[in-house]
Enzyme design. Structure first.
Site, PDB file in Angstrom:
ATOM      1  N   CYS A 126       0.820   9.474  -4.669  1.00 36.28           N
ATOM      2  CA  CYS A 126       0.682   8.229  -4.055  1.00 36.28           C
ATOM      3  C   CYS A 126      -0.901   7.556  -4.219  1.00 36.28           C
ATOM      4  CB  CYS A 126       0.945   8.020  -2.558  1.00 36.28           C
ATOM      5  SG  CYS A 126       2.510   8.552  -2.146  1.00 36.28           S
ATOM      6  N   HIS A 139      -2.369   1.824   0.148  1.00 32.23           N
ATOM      7  CA  HIS A 139      -1.189   2.219  -0.353  1.00 32.23           C
ATOM      8  C   HIS A 139      -0.078   2.236   0.804  1.00 32.23           C
ATOM      9  CE1 HIS A 139       2.100   5.163  -1.105  1.00 32.23           C
ATOM     10  NE2 HIS A 139       1.727   5.832  -0.322  1.00 32.23           N
ATOM     11  N   ASN A 164       8.022   2.830   0.666  1.00 33.67           N
ATOM     12  CA  ASN A 164       6.994   3.462  -0.003  1.00 33.67           C
ATOM     13  C   ASN A 164       7.381   3.742  -1.544  1.00 33.67           C
ATOM     14  OD1 ASN A 164       5.291   5.529  -1.132  1.00 33.67           O
ATOM     15  ND2 ASN A 164       4.756   6.623   0.927  1.00 33.67           N
TER      16      ASN A 164
END
Length: 334
Positions: free
Chosen positions: A111, A249, A279
């Site tokens: 990520c 993020h 996500n």
């Protein structure tokens, strides 16, 4: 000193929308519980036959159109879900975009991958290896999720986002930097896919799925992104009050809120689309920015305006984290 300057932005998510109702039915929970715990209300998953490369090409096309260019000197793709273990996916993306025999390679930092890819690309530009770079974050997390895992199946979505960078001056709008990057391999087991690599090339079915220790990950994500963000602010000469927008993020809405608090920023300065797309791993930062630039039928546009001070920060498996900053240029999504 040569800087990497943002000159184009693009994002793409697959058309299939997966609601909390669909996920809740499979996990024996409720729509509202998912929304409360994660901030996610819908996410997009690919249909069979659509891959990470497919999504990367779509986002790349839009970023190139936004930049008004048809050529770049390199392609850097951040992904955890390449189409194959070998070869890397970036060369195929470059070929399908008609970019010719340019340098093209993948970056793996889960990520945190897009911030790492931006830093690598800025290095290519600074070293004059390339005058421009197409930087893409793309992940098909639906392909590695255990559909029965309450800790992951409700959070992740599929998507791709991209920036075009060109060589420019540090004083320009859109110039990236400084960067702060870090890692902690002693905590690799917090976020991992246990099987499929050289340690376990033929895993049991359960070992091929993405796994995450949620509580510990939450704590490390907030602390590492906050510390990294503060390092960039100090190096840039900004105070928290100077930041117009924080793009973290899109891991979890509670993480984003805690991050804003830790950096001493009002939560209203967060740019977030996790409620709509979930996500999306390496794609999350460029997708959030692309959404912020997209025309809204209820307004004249997104919140980003030329000259806005923007802080980017991300955290992922490795553990790995990174941050950078820029003053937003006169760039929109195509």
């Amino acid at each position: 000193m040569t800087a990497a300057v943002v000159t184009g932005v693009g994002g793409w998510v697959p058309p299939r929308v997966v609601t909390n109702a669909e996920v809740a039915a499979r996990l024996d929970t409720t729509e509202e519980w998912i929304a409360t715990r994660t901030g996610v209300r819908t996410r997009h998953w690919v249909e069979p036959g659509t891959s990470t490369v497919d999504m990367a090409v779509m986002a790349g096309e839009r970023a190139l159109k936004s930049a008004g260019v048809t050529e770049v000197g390199a392609v850097v793709l951040a992904t955890t879900t390449p189409d194959r273990l070998c070869p890397a996916s970036a060369p195929e993306v470059a070929a399908r975009l008609g970019l010719g025999p340019v340098a093209a390679f993948d970056v793996g930092a889960v990520c945190a991958g897009f911030v790492y890819a931006l830093a690598v690309s800025a290095g290519l530009i600074g070293a004059r290896v390339a005058e421009s770079v197409l930087v893409i974050g793309a992940d098909t997390f639906s392909s590695i999720l255990d559909p029965t895992d309450r800790g992951t199946a409700m959070i992740f979505g599929d998507g791709a986002g991209a920036f075009v960078l060109r060589a420019g001056d540090c004083a320009e709008l859109g110039a990236l930097g400084p960067f702060d990057l870090g890692s902690d391999g002693e905590l690799a087991d917090l976020i991992m896919i246990p099987g499929g690599g050289s340690r376990d090339p033929a895993p049991e079915t359960s070992d091929r799925y993405f796994a995450m220790q949620g509580k510990a990950t939450f704590q490390h994500a907030v602390r590492r992104m906050a510390t990294s963000s503060q390092a960039v602010l100090e190096a840039r000469g900004w105070r928290a009050d100077d930041v117009d927008w924080l793009v973290g993020h899109q891991a979890n809405r509670r993480i984003l809120d805690a991050l804003a608090d830790a950096v001493d920023l009002p939560r209203e300065r967060l740019i977030s689309n996790i409620d709509r797309v979930g996500n999306t791993s390496a794609a999350s930062i460029p997708l959030a920015i692309a959404d912020a630039l997209a025309p809204d039928p209820t307004s004249s546009g997104g919140p980003l305006a030329p000259g806005d001070n923007v802080l980017l920060t991300a955290f992922g498996g490795g553990l790995a984290w990174g941050s950078t900053a820029l003053r937003w240029p006169a760039v929109g999504q195509a």
